[in-house]
Design a protein around this motif. Structure first.
Motif, mmCIF file in Angstrom:
data_model
loop_
_atom_site.group_PDB
_atom_site.id
_atom_site.type_symbol
_atom_site.label_atom_id
_atom_site.label_comp_id
_atom_site.label_asym_id
_atom_site.label_seq_id
_atom_site.Cartn_x
_atom_site.Cartn_y
_atom_site.Cartn_z
ATOM 1 N N LEU A 86 44.443 66.911 59.614
ATOM 2 C CA LEU A 86 44.188 67.758 58.449
ATOM 3 C C LEU A 86 42.821 68.409 58.610
ATOM 4 N N GLY B 7 41.370 69.426 55.726
ATOM 5 C CA GLY B 7 40.813 69.071 54.425
ATOM 6 C C GLY B 7 41.379 67.723 54.017
ATOM 7 N N GLU C 84 30.168 72.376 53.666
ATOM 8 C CA GLU C 84 30.091 72.961 52.332
ATOM 9 C C GLU C 84 28.751 72.611 51.722
ATOM 10 N N SER D 36 36.419 59.880 60.086
ATOM 11 C CA SER D 36 36.111 61.160 60.718
ATOM 12 C C SER D 36 37.109 61.496 61.812
ATOM 13 N N ASP D 37 37.248 62.794 62.066
ATOM 14 C CA ASP D 37 38.058 63.220 63.220
ATOM 15 C C ASP D 37 37.179 63.397 64.465
ATOM 16 N N VAL E 2 36.965 70.176 49.636
ATOM 17 C CA VAL E 2 36.046 70.072 48.509
ATOM 18 C C VAL E 2 34.823 70.910 48.855
ATOM 19 N N ARG F 275 40.897 62.866 55.201
ATOM 20 C CA ARG F 275 40.581 62.252 53.913
ATOM 21 C C ARG F 275 41.834 62.220 53.051
ATOM 22 N N VAL G 208 43.072 70.172 51.209
ATOM 23 C CA VAL G 208 42.197 70.737 50.174
ATOM 24 C C VAL G 208 40.749 70.471 50.590
HETATM 25 P P1 AMP Z 1 34.058 64.678 58.685
HETATM 26 O O1 AMP Z 1 33.593 63.661 57.706
HETATM 27 O O2 AMP Z 1 33.340 65.974 58.580
HETATM 28 O O3 AMP Z 1 34.115 64.156 60.074
HETATM 29 O O4 AMP Z 1 35.545 65.013 58.262
HETATM 30 C C1 AMP Z 1 36.603 64.107 58.442
HETATM 31 C C2 AMP Z 1 37.856 64.683 57.878
HETATM 32 O O5 AMP Z 1 37.719 64.776 56.466
HETATM 33 C C3 AMP Z 1 38.191 66.091 58.348
HETATM 34 O O6 AMP Z 1 39.041 66.036 59.453
HETATM 35 C C4 AMP Z 1 38.924 66.666 57.173
HETATM 36 O O7 AMP Z 1 40.286 66.332 57.226
HETATM 37 C C5 AMP Z 1 38.299 65.959 55.997
HETATM 38 N N1 AMP Z 1 37.235 66.763 55.363
HETATM 39 C C6 AMP Z 1 36.039 67.115 55.885
HETATM 40 N N2 AMP Z 1 35.322 67.839 55.013
HETATM 41 C C7 AMP Z 1 36.085 67.944 53.901
HETATM 42 C C8 AMP Z 1 35.914 68.598 52.648
HETATM 43 N N3 AMP Z 1 34.814 69.293 52.357
HETATM 44 N N4 AMP Z 1 36.902 68.484 51.746
HETATM 45 C C9 AMP Z 1 38.022 67.781 52.032
HETATM 46 N N5 AMP Z 1 38.240 67.165 53.177
HETATM 47 C C10 AMP Z 1 37.296 67.250 54.117
#
Ligand code: AMP
Length: 252
Positions: free
Chosen positions: A125, A127, A33, A189-190, A149, A222, A147
């Motif tokens: 998830l 989000g 995003e 993180s995933d 963000v 998250r 959700v």
């Molecule tokens: P990341 O930090 O990109 O590895 O994301 C880890 C986890 O955080 C993801 O699996 C989502 O569940 C969640 N996540 C990632 N980006 C967002 C976002 N923009 N808004 C909400 N949750 C997010």
């Protein structure tokens, strides 16, 4: 001010999946995003496509990019949360530190345990889950989607944090912490090869904790802990739609 007096800004969102689109049951690979002006759109789109294409979770064969103009009069500029780091020897110790931080922020033990259950689940998830900080009840009704963000970014390329990943996460955490309904956030993180997570809030700042999961594990996500009196619709509207720029930082 009339609408034309505000600079034009656009939200750019990306989601990528393997096998098929998310809603058809594909595996979530990556999302992103961003926020930028018209001149930055091409660069942002290219960066998001690169993010979708070089990913440790798999090979994306569905990538969606959505570009939307955001209302300029709603733009807000806020400073990033302060960053600190805790290094621990084991994942268990990392979890203990995260739990201590969340408890200090005012999250109940019950809510903390529920959040860890959500993030440890093997079905991820895409989000965030929104969880009542007292009862531990999950309040959003978004299921696996959670959700997302969006509409947040940095105003410039100042090197406040050491990597793109941390910059993105710090922008997100800063926006989330800005809401008076937010008590704290927990994230890991995933991505199977990224074991650092964080706890954040307006009071705690952004506290990186490493490791928060074991190498090779694809569980993550998250959780946003919110006050009992949250107005959930306006909270989700803020998270998804309010345009926020993060400005400044320690290097400036
Ligand atoms: P990341 O930090 O990109 O590895 O994301 C880890 C986890 O955080 C993801 O699996 C989502 O569940 C969640 N996540 C990632 N980006 C967002 C976002 N923009 N808004 C909400 N949750 C997010």
């Amino acid at each position: 001010m009339p609408e034309t007096m505000y600079p034009e800004y656009f939200s750019v969102r990306m989601r990528a999946a393997e096998g098929k689109a998310h809603e058809l049951g594909g595996k979530h690979i990556s999302g992103g995003e961003r926020l930028g002006n018209r001149l930055q759109l091409e660069v942002i789109a290219t960066e998001l496509l690169a993010k979708a294409s070089n990913h440790s979770r798999g090979s994306a064969d569905f990538i969606q990019l959505v570009v939307e103009k955001v209302p300029g009069e709603e733009l807000q500029f806020i400073p990033p949360l302060d960053v600190s780091a805790i290094e621990v020897a084991t994942v268990q110790e990392g979890h203990d530190k995260a739990k201590d931080q969340l408890a200090a922020a005012g999250v109940s033990e019950r809510a903390i345990e529920h959040a860890f259950l959500i993030l440890n689940h093997e079905r991820n998830l895409r989000g965030a889950a929104i969880v009542n900080c007292e009862t531990g009840e999950r309040l959003d009704e978004r299921g696996q989607k959670g959700v997302r963000v969006s509409r947040m970014d940095w105003t410039d390329c100042g090197h406040v944090a050491d990597s793109v990943r941390v910059r993105e996460a710090l922008a997100l955490a800063t926006k989330v912490a800005q809401s008076p309904y937010t008590v704290a956030e927990l994230c890991w993180s995933d991505d199977p090869d990224y074991v650092t997570g964080y706890v954040s809030s307006q009071q705690l700042g952004y506290v990186r904790i490493s490791p928060l999961k074991r190498m090779g594990c694809e569980s993550g996500g998250r959780v946003f802990f919110v006050h009992n009196d949250v107005d959930i619709d306006s909270y989700i509207d803020f998270l998804e739609r309010k345009p926020v720029f993060i400005q400044g930082g320690e290097s400036e």
